[in-house]
Design a protein around this motif. Structure first.
Motif, PDB file in Angstrom:
ATOM      1  N   ASP A  73       3.214  -9.132 -12.619  1.00  0.00           N
ATOM      2  CA  ASP A  73       2.826  -7.729 -12.074  1.00  0.00           C
ATOM      3  C   ASP A  73       2.034  -6.928 -13.014  1.00  0.00           C
ATOM      4  O   ASP A  73       1.205  -5.956 -12.820  1.00  0.00           O
ATOM      5  CB  ASP A  73       3.708  -6.983 -11.478  1.00  0.00           C
ATOM      6  N   ASN A  82      10.612   0.027  -7.980  1.00  0.00           N
ATOM      7  CA  ASN A  82       9.542  -0.289  -7.172  1.00  0.00           C
ATOM      8  C   ASN A  82       9.200   0.551  -5.940  1.00  0.00           C
ATOM      9  O   ASN A  82       8.052   0.768  -5.498  1.00  0.00           O
ATOM     10  CB  ASN A  82       9.717  -1.821  -6.608  1.00  0.00           C
ATOM     11  N   ASN A 104       4.348  -4.448  -4.905  1.00  0.00           N
ATOM     12  CA  ASN A 104       5.484  -3.839  -5.236  1.00  0.00           C
ATOM     13  C   ASN A 104       6.541  -3.594  -3.948  1.00  0.00           C
ATOM     14  O   ASN A 104       7.958  -3.539  -4.227  1.00  0.00           O
ATOM     15  CB  ASN A 104       5.267  -2.229  -5.678  1.00  0.00           C
ATOM     16  N   LYS A 120       6.963  -1.943 -15.131  1.00  0.00           N
ATOM     17  CA  LYS A 120       7.013  -3.285 -14.966  1.00  0.00           C
ATOM     18  C   LYS A 120       7.394  -3.965 -16.062  1.00  0.00           C
ATOM     19  O   LYS A 120       7.904  -5.198 -16.164  1.00  0.00           O
ATOM     20  CB  LYS A 120       5.613  -3.961 -14.349  1.00  0.00           C
ATOM     21  N   ASP A 173       8.269  -6.586  -3.671  1.00  0.00           N
ATOM     22  CA  ASP A 173       9.325  -6.916  -4.625  1.00  0.00           C
ATOM     23  C   ASP A 173      10.569  -5.810  -4.261  1.00  0.00           C
ATOM     24  O   ASP A 173      11.713  -6.358  -4.545  1.00  0.00           O
ATOM     25  CB  ASP A 173       9.067  -6.164  -6.031  1.00  0.00           C
ATOM     26  N   SER A 232       3.033   2.419 -14.082  1.00  0.00           N
ATOM     27  CA  SER A 232       3.409   1.618 -13.475  1.00  0.00           C
ATOM     28  C   SER A 232       3.522   0.243 -14.314  1.00  0.00           C
ATOM     29  O   SER A 232       4.429  -0.684 -14.402  1.00  0.00           O
ATOM     30  CB  SER A 232       2.876   1.208 -12.177  1.00  0.00           C
TER      31      SER A 232
END
Length: 380
Positions: free
Chosen positions: A168, A31, A57, A139, A60, A135
């Motif tokens: 996400d 992250n 993020n 995820k 997170d 990304s």
């Protein structure tokens, strides 16, 4: 050993700690990398939805740190003030993580509404598209990793993190769509996408709060667990049944339980003690639950008592559809008194009225007997 951990459970706890530490560490590093690259891409392109995604993020990362910190606190040894340990710290961490997600969602929603009121041009480079696509893959990996390991070690925090990572994926995919279509229309696609992203974040946060609060309040034991407990009891005569099963979690690694069993009235006390001791050990070894037993002395080994027991249940079920079963049935022939517990569903509004109604129906059929019984909800 009450409420304690066996050697096997201590080994399992160490393995659990190792899994949580490793998975959380992977999440923090991943992250952090996503935050840096998404924030650069979002600021360079002027996309509020990408910036929102980067902020998500970042939240997170904070959530992962909270999870790791509270899990470490939960591993503290029991004290005189907290003799059952600090395992419930893990539930608190899941709750804090959920609130952090909700706060992030509201912050993203505010910036998205502002982007609709004051739209600006969005221009994402090829590198930006690569960052967003990468990304999404990252995820998906985190979602699978956290969910799989969370279920394996029974960690609400990891499972919640896995669900958040899955949401996400949808959020980032929407961000990608927004980046593709924003340059093609005068409609504030980026701001609208940001609002949808924010709603996804808020939904994830509120769902996690609901699930975590449910765990803290205490939930009904699963049917699988109840059946396993009863099957173990069945292997240890003279114990029979397994009623009013209640489990109390002091963190995922420490569970205490209470359970009532039936025993024939002519059984020697030493035989009962030995059977209960062996059953407690087997349940602890197989399920990791320290079980304490209550006992009902019954005489339904007699044919006339079994016949009366069946008739009493039939009368009560005919009288009220809320009645599910009965146990602990004992007829005192010298005083004509009958004791038992009746299990009812959770739709009963007034237990006193129901008891009066059932007693009246039983007295009509058995006028020479008195009935003393307890109404129990269907615990498990």
């Amino acid at each position: 050993m009450a409420g304690g951990l066996s050697y096997a459970d201590m080994i399992k706890a160490e393995e659990r700690q190792s899994v949580i530490t490793k998975v959380t560490g992977v999440g923090i590093i991943t992250n952090l990398i996503l935050v840096v690259f998404k924030m650069l891409a979002g600021l360079a392109s002027g996309s509020v939805s990408i910036v929102n995604d980067a902020v998500n993020n970042a939240a997170d990362c904070v959530s992962s740190v909270v999870t790791m910190t509270f899990y470490s606190l939960g591993r503290k040894r029991p004290t005189r003030k907290h003799p059952l340990g600090y395992g419930r710290m893990e539930y608190l961490s899941a709750l804090i993580v959920s609130f952090l997600v909700i706060i992030t969602g509201f912050q993203c929603l505010t910036s998205s509404v502002d982007a609709i009121r004051n739209p600006s041009a969005v221009s994402l480079s090829a590198a930006g598209y690569v960052i967003i696509a990468a990304s999404i893959a990252a995820k998906v990996f985190l979602s699978i990793l956290n969910t799989k390991q969370g279920k394996k070690i029974d960690s609400d925090s990891l499972i919640a993190t896995g669900k958040d990572a899955l949401s996400d994926v949808l959020v980032t995919a929407l961000t990608l769509v927004s980046a593709l279509f924003s340059p093609l229309t005068g409609f504030p696609v980026d701001g609208a996408a940001g609002i949808i992203v924010s709603l996804f974040i808020l939904y994830s946060g509120f769902s996690s709060v609901q699930e975590t609060v449910s765990s803290i309040m205490g939930e009904r034991p699963s049917e699988e667990t109840v059946n396993k407990i009863r099957s173990i009891i069945e292997k240890h005569p003279p114990l029979k049944g397994g009623y009013d099963i209640m489990l109390h979690n002091y963190g995922p690694e420490r569970t205490l339980g209470t359970c009532n069993v039936e025993v024939p009235i002519d059984t020697h006390a030493e035989d009962i003690f030995d059977a209960m001791t062996d059953t407690t050990k087997d349940i602890m070894d197989q399920l990791g639950i320290y079980m304490t037993f209550g006992m009902y002395a019954v005489n339904d080994y007699r044919a006339d008592v079994r016949e009366m027991k069946e008739k009493v249940l039939e009368i009560m079920k005919t009288t009220s559809h809320h009645v599910l079963s009965l146990h602990a049935f004992h007829v005192h022939f010298d005083t004509h008194m009958v004791h038992f517990d009746v299990v009812v569903d959770f739709n009963v509004k007034n237990s006193v009225n129901l008891k009066n109604k059932l007693t009246k129906a039983l007295k009509l059929y058995y006028p020479d007997y008195s009935f003393e019984f307890t109404i129990d909800p269907e615990y498990g």
